[in-house]
Design a protein around this motif. Structure first.
Motif, PDB file in Angstrom:
ATOM      1  N   LYS A   2       0.862  -1.316  -0.056  1.00  0.00           N
ATOM      2  CA  LYS A   2       0.238  -0.155   0.161  1.00  0.00           C
ATOM      3  C   LYS A   2       0.766   1.309   0.074  1.00  0.00           C
ATOM      4  O   LYS A   2       1.933   1.085   0.493  1.00  0.00           O
ATOM      5  CB  LYS A   2      -0.768  -0.098   1.104  1.00  0.00           C
ATOM      6  CG  LYS A   2      -1.990  -1.050   0.982  1.00  0.00           C
ATOM      7  CD  LYS A   2      -2.947  -0.898   2.446  1.00  0.00           C
ATOM      8  CE  LYS A   2      -3.989  -2.037   2.404  1.00  0.00           C
ATOM      9  NZ  LYS A   2      -5.316  -1.794   3.189  1.00  0.00           N
ATOM     10  N   ASP A  10      -5.354   6.691   2.111  1.00  0.00           N
ATOM     11  CA  ASP A  10      -4.607   5.498   1.397  1.00  0.00           C
ATOM     12  C   ASP A  10      -5.417   5.318   0.018  1.00  0.00           C
ATOM     13  O   ASP A  10      -6.285   5.271  -0.513  1.00  0.00           O
ATOM     14  CB  ASP A  10      -5.538   4.396   2.194  1.00  0.00           C
ATOM     15  CG  ASP A  10      -4.928   2.893   1.602  1.00  0.00           C
ATOM     16  OD1 ASP A  10      -5.421   1.904   2.378  1.00  0.00           O
ATOM     17  OD2 ASP A  10      -4.288   2.852   0.690  1.00  0.00           O
ATOM     18  N   GLN A  13      -7.492   2.555  -1.395  1.00  0.00           N
ATOM     19  CA  GLN A  13      -8.929   2.875  -0.688  1.00  0.00           C
ATOM     20  C   GLN A  13      -9.576   3.829  -1.916  1.00  0.00           C
ATOM     21  O   GLN A  13     -10.683   3.870  -2.270  1.00  0.00           O
ATOM     22  CB  GLN A  13      -9.022   3.177   0.493  1.00  0.00           C
ATOM     23  CG  GLN A  13      -8.996   2.175   1.290  1.00  0.00           C
ATOM     24  CD  GLN A  13      -8.837   2.179   2.858  1.00  0.00           C
ATOM     25  OE1 GLN A  13      -8.880   3.400   3.250  1.00  0.00           O
ATOM     26  NE2 GLN A  13      -9.029   1.125   3.748  1.00  0.00           N
ATOM     27  N   GLN A  14      -8.701   4.902  -2.024  1.00  0.00           N
ATOM     28  CA  GLN A  14      -9.319   6.088  -2.908  1.00  0.00           C
ATOM     29  C   GLN A  14      -9.617   5.630  -4.204  1.00  0.00           C
ATOM     30  O   GLN A  14     -10.773   5.639  -4.766  1.00  0.00           O
ATOM     31  CB  GLN A  14      -8.389   7.065  -2.840  1.00  0.00           C
ATOM     32  CG  GLN A  14      -8.805   8.501  -3.645  1.00  0.00           C
ATOM     33  CD  GLN A  14      -7.933   9.556  -3.605  1.00  0.00           C
ATOM     34  OE1 GLN A  14      -6.738   9.523  -2.882  1.00  0.00           O
ATOM     35  NE2 GLN A  14      -8.035  10.803  -4.542  1.00  0.00           N
ATOM     36  N   GLU A  16     -10.537   2.552  -5.105  1.00  0.00           N
ATOM     37  CA  GLU A  16     -11.438   1.692  -5.106  1.00  0.00           C
ATOM     38  C   GLU A  16     -12.907   2.550  -5.233  1.00  0.00           C
ATOM     39  O   GLU A  16     -13.752   2.034  -5.618  1.00  0.00           O
ATOM     40  CB  GLU A  16     -11.359   0.942  -3.788  1.00  0.00           C
ATOM     41  CG  GLU A  16     -12.230  -0.480  -3.874  1.00  0.00           C
ATOM     42  CD  GLU A  16     -12.111  -1.363  -2.399  1.00  0.00           C
ATOM     43  OE1 GLU A  16     -13.272  -1.586  -2.045  1.00  0.00           O
ATOM     44  OE2 GLU A  16     -10.850  -1.484  -2.208  1.00  0.00           O
ATOM     45  N   ARG A  17     -12.731   3.485  -4.342  1.00  0.00           N
ATOM     46  CA  ARG A  17     -14.188   4.321  -4.272  1.00  0.00           C
ATOM     47  C   ARG A  17     -14.387   4.903  -5.550  1.00  0.00           C
ATOM     48  O   ARG A  17     -15.462   4.979  -6.074  1.00  0.00           O
ATOM     49  CB  ARG A  17     -13.863   5.495  -3.192  1.00  0.00           C
ATOM     50  CG  ARG A  17     -14.319   5.053  -1.687  1.00  0.00           C
ATOM     51  CD  ARG A  17     -14.337   6.119  -0.987  1.00  0.00           C
ATOM     52  NE  ARG A  17     -13.149   7.041  -0.907  1.00  0.00           N
ATOM     53  CZ  ARG A  17     -11.855   7.089  -0.058  1.00  0.00           C
ATOM     54  NH1 ARG A  17     -11.751   5.928   0.775  1.00  0.00           N
ATOM     55  NH2 ARG A  17     -10.768   7.847  -0.178  1.00  0.00           N
TER      56      ARG A  17
END
Length: 52
Positions: A2, A10, A13-14, A16-17
């Motif tokens: 990561k 992160d 995660q960004q 993924e959103r």
């Protein structure tokens, strides 16, 4: 592995959103196209029925 951007968010995660938002938008476009095709099919059937 990561990675973090300079703001401490992160990145995975960004991403993924953002990908989820894109997917939802694409699904919405596909649903709209499918609805439009059904509508056109009905109009075509009505038009063909007039010609008989």
């Amino acid at each position: 592995m990561k990675y973090k951007n300079p703001y401490g968010i992160d990145v995975l995660q960004q991403n993924e959103r953002e990908n989820k938002k894109r997917l939802e938008r694409l699904e919405s476009y596909i649903k709209q196209i499918a609805d439009d095709l059904k509508d056109m099919e009905l109009k075509l059937e009505q038009f063909e029925a007039l010609g008989k």
